[in-house]
Design a protein around this motif. Sequence first.
Motif: not given
Length: 76
Positions: A3-8, A49-53
């Motif tokens: 994950l990117t920092l913001r997504a995390y 993005f988070i949902r896809n991961k």
Amino acid sequence: MNLTLRAYQILVKLLEQKGEFVSKQVLVTEIWGGSFDFNTNTIEVYISFIRNKLDKPFGKNTIKTKVGYGYYIDFN
């Protein structure tokens, strides 16, 4: 899962709230410091993005949306 920092940061905030709704305004303030235009779809892009991961590979739907308000995590 990368994950990117913001997504995390968004994911951590949702997990910290333990099923409680987290408003978009809270995410903007706490993660970006309120430093961007709240009317953009930036939050929605990160949630997608988070949902896809997090969800898509496992056929789950753990991040729930309350339209016009925000998000929460539901592991049930």
